[in-house]
Scaffold this active site. Structure first.
Site, PDB file in Angstrom:
ATOM      1  N   CYS A 483      61.878  -1.200 -43.507  1.00 36.25           N
ATOM      2  CA  CYS A 483      63.334  -1.228 -43.350  1.00 36.25           C
ATOM      3  C   CYS A 483      64.063  -0.668 -44.566  1.00 36.25           C
ATOM      4  CB  CYS A 483      63.788  -2.651 -43.059  1.00 36.25           C
ATOM      5  SG  CYS A 483      63.309  -3.175 -41.419  1.00 36.25           S
ATOM      6  N   ASN A 610      62.190   4.562 -38.654  1.00 37.86           N
ATOM      7  CA  ASN A 610      61.350   3.382 -38.820  1.00 37.86           C
ATOM      8  C   ASN A 610      61.694   2.367 -37.745  1.00 37.86           C
ATOM      9  OD1 ASN A 610      59.623   1.407 -40.310  1.00 37.86           O
ATOM     10  ND2 ASN A 610      61.576   0.339 -40.497  1.00 37.86           N
ATOM     11  N   GLU A 611      60.837   2.239 -36.775  1.00 37.99           N
ATOM     12  CA  GLU A 611      60.992   1.270 -35.679  1.00 37.99           C
ATOM     13  C   GLU A 611      62.451   1.128 -35.223  1.00 37.99           C
ATOM     14  OE1 GLU A 611      61.173  -3.181 -37.545  1.00 37.99           O
ATOM     15  OE2 GLU A 611      59.152  -2.413 -37.321  1.00 37.99           O
TER      16      GLU A 611
HETATM   17  O1  AHR Z   1      56.794  -4.978 -43.092  1.00 38.09           O
HETATM   18  C1  AHR Z   1      57.973  -5.689 -43.154  1.00 38.09           C
HETATM   19  C2  AHR Z   1      59.036  -5.146 -42.206  1.00 38.09           C
HETATM   20  O2  AHR Z   1      58.598  -5.251 -40.896  1.00 38.09           O
HETATM   21  C3  AHR Z   1      59.352  -3.701 -42.352  1.00 38.09           C
HETATM   22  O3  AHR Z   1      60.286  -3.465 -43.330  1.00 38.09           O
HETATM   23  C4  AHR Z   1      59.912  -3.342 -41.023  1.00 38.09           C
HETATM   24  O4  AHR Z   1      59.692  -1.990 -40.707  1.00 38.09           O
HETATM   25  C5  AHR Z   1      59.246  -4.296 -40.087  1.00 38.09           C
HETATM   26  O5  AHR Z   1      60.146  -4.929 -39.287  1.00 38.09           O
END
Ligand code: AHR
Length: 884
Positions: A483, A610-611
């Site tokens: 994140c 990222n996700e």
């Molecule tokens: O790995 C911890 C968090 O998990 C990361 O920042 C995020 O991409 C996911 O939600």
């Protein structure tokens, strides 16, 4: 007694459910309608859609069905078919007053209100009520809220008509209207004349409770699919919940298992030689106070209340600093700083020599006797004559552990350096700075590094932590997140350009995990670390949208970088490629060379996103970035993103985009229970090999209480046997998160815990290391025959066989997640003539699956003999096949 009865019943129920579901599940979806329906089922029935106010309206859309519109049967009960993804994680993501219609386009359209504040209409569609497509949250009214939205379809105008209530601050309620063809552009909002027609919601009694929602008549097939989906989810939850605590009951009758493993070394397929990597994110104090070897906390006086959203009044420019002695005062100022990116600095006013400033480091400063520490400071005299500074490492009671002198501080900003040799081993020293004359002095970028950093780099990394990462033998390192890469709001997106160049010119910023990033560990240092450990760099860059759970500058991901600014955002990414790979004659290549790395870093991969929440906003930006990189840098492999979990809307939508654009690889994430990993070893067996490859960028097995213990580690090891088997489609995998500082941990479990003096690898770490050190580039065909073929047994024995062409070794990985021994006979075909019978064996096991302090042990074994796999163990057999 009671417990075993419960577990037996649980297992029985489990089996029954499974049998029922096997019959029923196949009919989910349209592919196999009605194969198991009985003749007396209705053709159609009523469906009631509603949301409850439970859990602060966060439970999403539920359904109940009825034959007579009076007696309602809840499905699930209260299974959530659609959850809102608007707003920040935690208190938000609410679905209030959903309203459902079936439009002539054959799609179900659901609209709902997201909160009592925003003039936002949430909208999503589905063709079957089970699978929902991406959500959108258009603003339909400014400075007012949008409550109880309703839609209808005007067949003549070919438009969706929308009405909603807006309640003003003085509690006046007005009905507003708008219209849209596509839920993207909207007719101007007007106060509605349809007052009397408003509120088409009806009340139904579901489970004895009055609920408001909408009723539709629909085919029984649709309802049947909803029911089956909820049953399937319930069954999957039972599987997910399986854990080793139930093993004594589950395997009460199991005394031992024999395994015969036949390996055919003549049949193989190429697999990725990049499989095991490291995921680095600045979470849990992984960077400042962690891997980044800087010992001074808040060295730049840039800590800000906003780093912690104002929740800690002490977290400001003064944090970790205090005065020592009498006759001094200290303020933080911003006039005429060293660099505009680093605006705060300290002014120390000494009225009596002997007083000064003290920094407490990150939970103290750990020093080692006889070792050197590089001190540096920017200073300028504001009044008084050219002065000197005495810099000392001190104990809590003022004990002295080493000192240095900075002489002749001038009246303009200048950097001064000195070396301090520590006299003792101390884990919680402090740094003291004492001006040796009265007057006012400005100080900034006060820094102390151990001389011995990893690979002796300037501005380097903590040697022991960096070594622990290197020891995994990661083929790649992902950075800077997670994140942190896409940030909390647009303003918090991680911008690589803010993290390179002279330290005093870098732009520190708030870390979305609730602290501060100096970005002293920036892109140059990340690239250099990768090079130092022989890993490929894998930077992940925001796709022009911030984190879907953002709380700052909007709600969740909404917005994204305005399209008019996207060209310059994309140019930043192209500049990054130039920074990494361009020669010295290029603008950005020159900056890299000036920082001490004339040769290119040979960047090959870039992750975009990222996700993320997959919305139109995301797709527009991702597509622009992807197409531009593809056009200008076809040599770079772009990795797309498919949401935060292994299924659901973002996963489907992310994959659809990747397939449409032919994105070479996508980043999948899932944090799941050991039960999930046990029961999903076929996850990639069914992946289409002609589509994007997979980077399993974040995964870990999570148990309640969040330990990283033998059970979670073995679940990961077991799953990785399946990942290796699918190494033709899964190109890379990284456990997440990597590092966690004790007392500053926001996320559990992690791979390596640490404090200022110790590094504490977990059991999961050793699994990663065992895989990292025993990778191959070819998967060898193997057949496993067990003496007990129950699924519960079969799924707990994992086997993977690879060959490493560099060493010519055959590597056999054997996971036993059973509470009994597995006596294993290996039969090697095809390479028998080359075979030595003695092999290296490494075993990770312990008394109990809940053990946390477990390390691997190596010996040698004769593979012609039976190999005993201890209960709850992970074994690697490494066999050299070179002719002697
Ligand atoms: O790995 C911890 C968090 O998990 C990361 O920042 C995020 O991409 C996911 O939600």
């Amino acid at each position: 007694m009671k417990r075993s009865f419960f577990i037996r019943r649980f297992c029985f129920r489990n089996k029954m459910l499974f049998i029922l579901l096997l019959v029923e599940i196949v009919s989910i979806g349209v592919a196999y309608p009605r194969i198991c329906n009985t003749m007396n089922q209705p053709d159609s029935a009523y469906i009631f859609s509603y949301a409850t106010s439970k859990n602060n309206n966060r439970n999403g859309l539920h359904f109940a069905w009825s034959l007579d519109r009076k007696n309602w049967h809840p499905i699930g009960p209260e299974y959530s078919y659609l959850r809102c993804d608007y707003g920040r994680w935690g208190a938000e993501k609410r679905m209030i007053s959903p309203f459902l219609i079936l439009a002539p386009d054959g799609l179900w359209h659901c609209v709902w209100s997201v909160n009592e504040r925003d003039g936002v209409l949430a909208h999503a569609t589905s063709s079957d009520l089970v699978h929902w497509r991406r959500q959108s949250y258009p603003i339909v009214i400014k400075d007012k809220n949008c409550l109880e939205p309703e839609i209808s379809y005007d067949d003549q105008a070919k438009l969706f008509k929308i009405n909603w209530l807006s309640v003003s601050a003085d509690k006046d309620t007005l009905i507003y209207s708008s219209a849209t063809k596509d839920f993207k552009s909207f007719a101007p909002t007007t106060p509605s004349l349809l007052t009397r027609n408003f509120n088409k919601r009806v009340c139904a009694i579901v489970s004895g409770m009055p609920e408001e929602g909408t009723i539709h008549k629909t085919s029984w097939e649709t309802i049947d699919c909803l029911i089956k989906k909820s049953k399937l989810a319930a069954y999957e939850n039972i599987l997910k919940g399986e854990n080793t605590k139930e093993d004594p009951e589950r395997f009460a009758a199991l005394k031992g298992v024999n395994a015969s493993i036949t390996i055919d070394a003549t049949k193989s397929k190429p697999i990725s030689d990049m499989l095991i990597g490291a995921f680095f994110e600045d979470i849990n104090y992984a960077a400042d106070g962690g891997l980044y070897a800087e010992l001074i906390q808040n060295r730049d006086f840039e800590y800000a209340l906003s780093d912690k959203e104002g929740q800690d009044p002490r977290w400001n420019s003064y944090y970790a600093w205090s005065l020592i002695g009498n006759g001094a005062s200290f303020v933080v100022d911003t006039i005429n700083p060293i660099h505009p990116n680093n605006p705060h600095y300290a002014i120390l006013d000494i009225q009596k020599v002997g007083a000064g400033l003290v920094n407490t480091g990150f939970d103290g400063i750990a020093i080692k006797s006889g070792e050197g520490y590089n001190f540096s400071i920017f200073a300028r005299m504001l009044s008084g004559k050219k002065g000197s500074l005495r810099v000392r490492l001190i104990g809590k009671k003022g004990e002295h552990y080493g000192e240095a002198l900075i002489k002749s501080v001038s009246s303009t900003w200048k950097k001064y350096k000195a070396t301090i040799i520590a006299k003792e081993d101390i884990s919680d020293a402090r740094l003291e700075i004492i001006p040796l004359s009265v007057g006012r002095i400005a100080l900034d970028m006060i820094s102390l590094f151990p001389k011995k950093t990893f690979h002796n780099r300037q501005n380097g990394l903590r040697a022991d932590l960096a070594q622990a990462i290197a020891d995994i033998h990661p083929r790649f390192v992902r950075f800077p997140g997670g994140c942190v890469a896409h940030g909390d709001g647009i303003g918090n997106i991680y911008r690589w350009k803010n993290t390179v160049g002279a330290l005093e010119s870098r732009k520190p910023q708030r870390n979305l995990w609730g602290y501060h990033q100096t970005v002293g560990l920036g892109y140059f240092e990340y690239f250099q670390f990768c090079e130092d450990i022989g890993a490929t760099a894998l930077p992940v860059i925001a796709a022009g949208v911030p984190c879907q759970n953002s709380a700052t500058g909007g709600a969740g991901q909404q917005g994204g970088i305005p399209m008019c600014d996207m060209d310059s955002y994309v140019q930043d990414i192209l500049d990054l490629i130039e920074y990494a790979n361009g020669d010295k004659s290029t603008k950005w290549g020159k900056l890299r060379a000036q920082s001490g790395h004339p040769k290119p870093f040979n960047l090959k991969y870039i992750g975009i996103g990222n996700e993320d929440l997959i919305t139109d906003i995301f797709e527009e930006r991702f597509t622009l970035i992807f197409n531009t990189i593809k056009e200008k840098h076809p040599e770079i492999t772009v990795i797309g993103t498919v949401g935060p979990t292994y299924e659901g809307t973002d996963y489907d939508e992310g994959w659809a985009i990747a397939t449409k654009l032919k994105v070479p690889m996508v980043d999948e994430h899932y944090y799941q229970s050991p039960g999930w990993f046990i029961h999903n070893q076929d996850y990639y067996d069914k992946y289409d090999r002609s589509k994007s490859k997979v980077y399993l960028g974040e995964y870990a097995a999570h148990l309640p209480g969040r330990p990283n213990n033998l059970e979670t580690a073995l679940a990961e090891a077991l799953y990785l046997t399946a990942v290796e088997r699918n190494g033709d489609v899964v190109s890379m995998a990284s456990y997440a998160p990597l590092l966690a500082k004790e007392k500053h941990t926001q996320w559990n479990p992690d791979l390596i815990y640490f404090n200022n003096t110790e590094v504490k690898p977990t059991v999961g770490y050793y699994v990663q290391q065992m895989y990292g050190c025993n990778a191959g580039n070819e998967y060898l065909s193997n057949q496993v025959v067990l003496s007990n073929n129950d699924e519960s047994v079969r799924l707990r024995v994992g086997v993977s066989v690879v060959r490493d062409e560099k060493s010519s070794d055959i590597i056999i990985k054997l996971v036993n997640m059973l509470p009994v021994k597995v006596s294993t006979q290996l039969n090697l075909e095809g390479s028998a003539s080359l075979m030595q019978s003695m092999a290296k064996r490494t075993v990770l096991t312990a008394e109990s699956p809940s053990d946390k302090l477990v390390t691997p042990v190596s010996d040698s074994c004769d593979i012609n003999n039976k190999i005993q796999l201890s209960p709850y163990s992970f074994t690697i057999i490494r066999l050299n096949t070179k002719k002697q």
